[in-house]
Scaffold this motif. Structure first.
Motif, PDB file in Angstrom:
ATOM      1  N   PHE A  14      37.974  27.230  48.632  1.00  0.00           N
ATOM      2  CA  PHE A  14      38.680  28.475  48.914  1.00  0.00           C
ATOM      3  C   PHE A  14      40.198  28.314  48.787  1.00  0.00           C
ATOM      4  CE2 PHE A  14      34.613  29.314  51.105  1.00  0.00           C
ATOM      5  CZ  PHE A  14      34.279  30.493  50.455  1.00  0.00           C
ATOM      6  N   THR A  15      40.720  27.159  49.220  1.00  0.00           N
ATOM      7  CA  THR A  15      42.176  26.993  49.069  1.00  0.00           C
ATOM      8  C   THR A  15      42.538  26.905  47.585  1.00  0.00           C
ATOM      9  OG1 THR A  15      41.925  24.603  49.428  1.00  0.00           O
ATOM     10  CG2 THR A  15      42.524  25.928  51.337  1.00  0.00           C
ATOM     11  N   GLN A  18      42.299  30.384  46.123  1.00  0.00           N
ATOM     12  CA  GLN A  18      43.459  31.186  46.522  1.00  0.00           C
ATOM     13  C   GLN A  18      44.667  30.862  45.635  1.00  0.00           C
ATOM     14  OE1 GLN A  18      44.697  32.763  50.571  1.00  0.00           O
ATOM     15  NE2 GLN A  18      45.441  30.669  50.670  1.00  0.00           N
ATOM     16  N   TRP A  69      35.136  37.081  58.219  1.00  0.00           N
ATOM     17  CA  TRP A  69      35.497  35.790  58.804  1.00  0.00           C
ATOM     18  C   TRP A  69      36.622  35.143  57.993  1.00  0.00           C
ATOM     19  CZ3 TRP A  69      35.698  30.705  57.388  1.00  0.00           C
ATOM     20  CH2 TRP A  69      35.910  29.805  58.431  1.00  0.00           C
ATOM     21  N   ARG A  75      43.759  31.503  57.169  1.00  0.00           N
ATOM     22  CA  ARG A  75      44.134  30.646  56.056  1.00  0.00           C
ATOM     23  C   ARG A  75      44.295  31.399  54.746  1.00  0.00           C
ATOM     24  NH1 ARG A  75      42.704  25.311  57.111  1.00  0.00           N
ATOM     25  NH2 ARG A  75      41.608  25.064  59.082  1.00  0.00           N
ATOM     26  N   PHE A  76      43.826  32.634  54.726  1.00  0.00           N
ATOM     27  CA  PHE A  76      43.741  33.315  53.434  1.00  0.00           C
ATOM     28  C   PHE A  76      44.430  34.673  53.462  1.00  0.00           C
ATOM     29  CE2 PHE A  76      39.922  30.634  53.956  1.00  0.00           C
ATOM     30  CZ  PHE A  76      40.281  29.664  53.025  1.00  0.00           C
ATOM     31  N   ARG A  77      45.038  35.007  52.335  1.00  0.00           N
ATOM     32  CA  ARG A  77      45.733  36.278  52.218  1.00  0.00           C
ATOM     33  C   ARG A  77      44.713  37.397  52.004  1.00  0.00           C
ATOM     34  NH1 ARG A  77      51.017  34.575  51.221  1.00  0.00           N
ATOM     35  NH2 ARG A  77      51.104  32.491  50.301  1.00  0.00           N
TER      36      ARG A  77
END
Lengths: 447, 447
Positions: A14-15, A18, A69, A75-77
């Motif tokens: 996911f990072t 992103q 979630w 952590r996410f935009r």
């Protein structure tokens, strides 16, 4: 648990996604799954798990609560999370058919997809392919050692969780096991089911004879009786004493199972007792800490065992419970890529495996080359998915089993032995060598 | 897949249940789960998995399609299958609290229930308890070796399937790991998540510096950068060169990760580069084929590593991927039972573990006795379920972690070492000895 959740992955997927999203990066990526090095105790692997990997690629979606979630976890935009709402896998997959023997460095599966799709599925693809490939490679050794005897997977209880138990039933059947004790695997894939009784069943009765009698009477089909709870040979004699009465009722005792002690010695004594009692058709099954080595040793010593229940050591691939495997980026936006980390050099580009056979039909060597490089041999990787959909229904387990049986007959004889053989020849074609050098020059120039 | 299906069990559970049904046998049975023998490389185990076992006992039911399948499969009588429609677990469970160190022969869980309930759940109870207990016992060794450094579970990809990946995140956190990379484990249990980037992310960019810069800019929180894709020390210098610009933008690089080569040597050189560049606060994380031994060796050699990503070898308990464990009938209809199969003798009856501590609070020995036998020590098995319902909500993972930390401080020092120590004393109380002899006399008399 929802084993198909897209959250069943590593956070770094996911990072990275992103970061790709922020830069608008989503060019076509090529990833391949392969095993870097065979375990010492394996002369070959058996490709398995493709069916479940394709299921995952076809069905994986984000559920609303999962997106919520991700939005809330800090952590996410929000715009990145919003972009995941319609995430689905739209790429192409080429793969080795399940049941194909394979070797180090050979891709078992190639994914060609926009990088945000090809990357996100990495963890689960590895998780599914390595496990079944490892189990099939272990189970096929038991099949080779058992030389035609019945083999039954008994290992659910000590498998690493539910999915491991279920998938090891599948992978071992694929590799040639006759069946499994795991009921859900029988329901799901039609794998033949085998089952007897536990020691607790015997112990719950006031007498072993009564336990045998009650059991046989209660089963519509023929029964297998566990005879080692107290005294194995005594139990075999009790069974003989019961047989006239039960036979008169039309009941049948198909087999006995021995689960402890010196299995070979008990089998010999029990065989003698049964034969002397006029019951040569009652089969003897053995179980308890078995693996390919013990099966071979028992049979070499002439133990009259007709079938083996093999559990823990097969279902956990106990002598080597993981494969040194990877799912690596081989090309991005049309340019071959190569990792150069120490000890982890990979072959770049879209690869094909070409398998040569000698005049007798025996496998004579594989060549690892790049797609489109013409080779005088059989291409092993075949198209299985285009634009996120299977191009044909997956073959049945029966077809996969037959394919493996055919391939096993073509394996060089020394690879079919349990002892470590010299490596099967896998050579790198000049075209792939040139591509690797070109990739090194390209990354060597990078700032 | 439905991991809670009651078909996720061995066929013999159903053939035994059918036999019990046919005779109307359903008296109270007592089963206990225990480990027969510790692996050589473990001085103690850590009880884990109770939470999932209780979830299963509370929720397990037959679905209509499962009953239909049982009816159609040809092995079971219709009246027996009909009797399963309202099957549910109504029994009592006593257990070691999760996070309790334990030893061979000690029951981790006792089930008291009608035999058709206690028997059917055998396979899944073993499957759930052995896996997490094994993983917690492996992970706690990494915790002891890491002496306070950050430990992160990186092992989902090579875990044996989905549930193994998820539950090893839980078991390792329970054992003291700081967190996991497995997102679903973070969502489900609130386990802290850690993640960086893959080599593929670096390779997808034309330059490593550009990859770093894009990544740091795209993440709302501080970033960890993977620096071993091409040349580890060169990557550390690239990072230093980027820092002024990124810091000016308010971005933060928290750590770097090294995943290949001589981890200790690279860590020393990278530390020196970062310190010389005025960045002593950037932490160094290491990953790649780590286990308790490599962590110990790296730290003993003075490697300036602040945290470890530990995967495959922990998540598969690679040096011993199964426990020699069992779920055995200890009493039926009020009479103690004992299996006497060769090499598999068990202690009968309902047992209790009493743990003694010395004046300093250190564990001084356990006594295995029968329930109700008064001992001058702490009873370890506690009631957790009555009549099929939990008697209290399960403790949070934070409570379990704290309990284990407390217990670790009370373990004799030599048991906390990685080397094999002399066995911790577990003695059998006279009352249990007498019960075993009585059980033998009883079964010795049986015909």
């Amino acid at each position: 648990m929802n084993t198909e959740s897209l959250l069943l992955t590593d956070l770094y997927q996911f990072t990275m996604l992103q970061a790709y999203f922020a830069r608008g990066m989503n060019e076509t990526a090529v990833f391949e799954f392969f095993v870097r090095k065979l375990p010492e105790q394996r002369n070959f692997l058996v490709a398995a798990g493709l069916e479940q990997a394709l299921d995952h690629l076809e069905s994986a979606r984000f559920a609303a609560d999962e997106l919520q979630w991700l939005r809330d976890c800090g952590r996410f935009r929000p715009d990145f999370v919003a972009s995941l709402a319609d995430w689905r896998f739209t790429g192409d997959v080429d793969a080795l058919p399940e049941g194909t023997p394979c070797f180090a460095d050979e891709p078992l599966l190639r994914v060609v997809a926009p990088i945000r799709e090809a990357q996100l599925v990495e963890t689960r693809i590895i998780n599914l392919l390595q496990f079944q490939t490892m189990i099939a490679a272990k189970a096929v050794r038991c099949v080779l050692a058992a030389a035609g005897r019945t083999l039954v997977d008994f290992g659910l209880r000590r498998s690493h969780g539910a999915e491991a138990g279920l998938l090891s039933a599948r992978a071992s059947h694929l590799a040639g096991f006759t069946g499994t004790a795991t009921v859900l695997a029988g329901q799901r894939w039609g794998i033949p089911l085998f089952g007897t009784m536990a020691h607790s069943y015997i112990e719950a009765h006031a007498s072993e004879s009564q336990a045998f009698e009650n059991f046989v009477r209660s089963q519509p089909a023929g029964s297998t009786l566990l005879i080692d709870t107290y005294d194995t040979e005594q139990a075999a004699r009790k069974l003989l004493a019961l047989l006239p009465k039960l036979t008169a009722e039309g009941r049948q005792i198909s087999a006995v199972r021995i689960d402890s002690g010196d299995l070979g010695e008990h089998a010999r004594r029990v065989r003698a007792i049964l034969d002397a009692g006029g019951q040569p058709q009652v089969r003897i099954l053995a179980s308890g800490n078995l693996d390919e080595y013990r099966i071979r040793d028992l049979l070499q010593a002439g133990a009259p065992i007709d079938g083996f229940g093999v559990g823990t050591r097969m279902n956990t691939s106990a002598d080597k419970p993981y494969l040194d495997c990877a799912y690596k980026l081989q090309e991005y936006a049309g340019t071959p890529r190569r990792k150069r980390s120490e000890g982890k050099l990979t072959w770049p580009g879209r690869k094909q495996i070409c398998r040569c056979y000698d005049a007798t039909g025996t496998m004579a060597g594989d060549t690892l080359s790049v797609v489109g490089d013409p080779q005088e041999a059989t291409d092993l990787l075949l198209p299985v998915m285009r634009n996120g959909r299977r191009i044909a229904p997956s073959p049945s387990l029966a077809v996969v089993r037959a394919h493996l049986r055919d391939q096993l007959a073509r394996l060089p004889e020394q690879l079919r032995r349990l002892e470590t053989a010299p490596p099967y020849p896998v050579t790198v074609a000049p075209a792939l060598q040139r591509l690797a050098e070109a990739a090194d020059r390209a990354t060597g120039r990078q700032p």
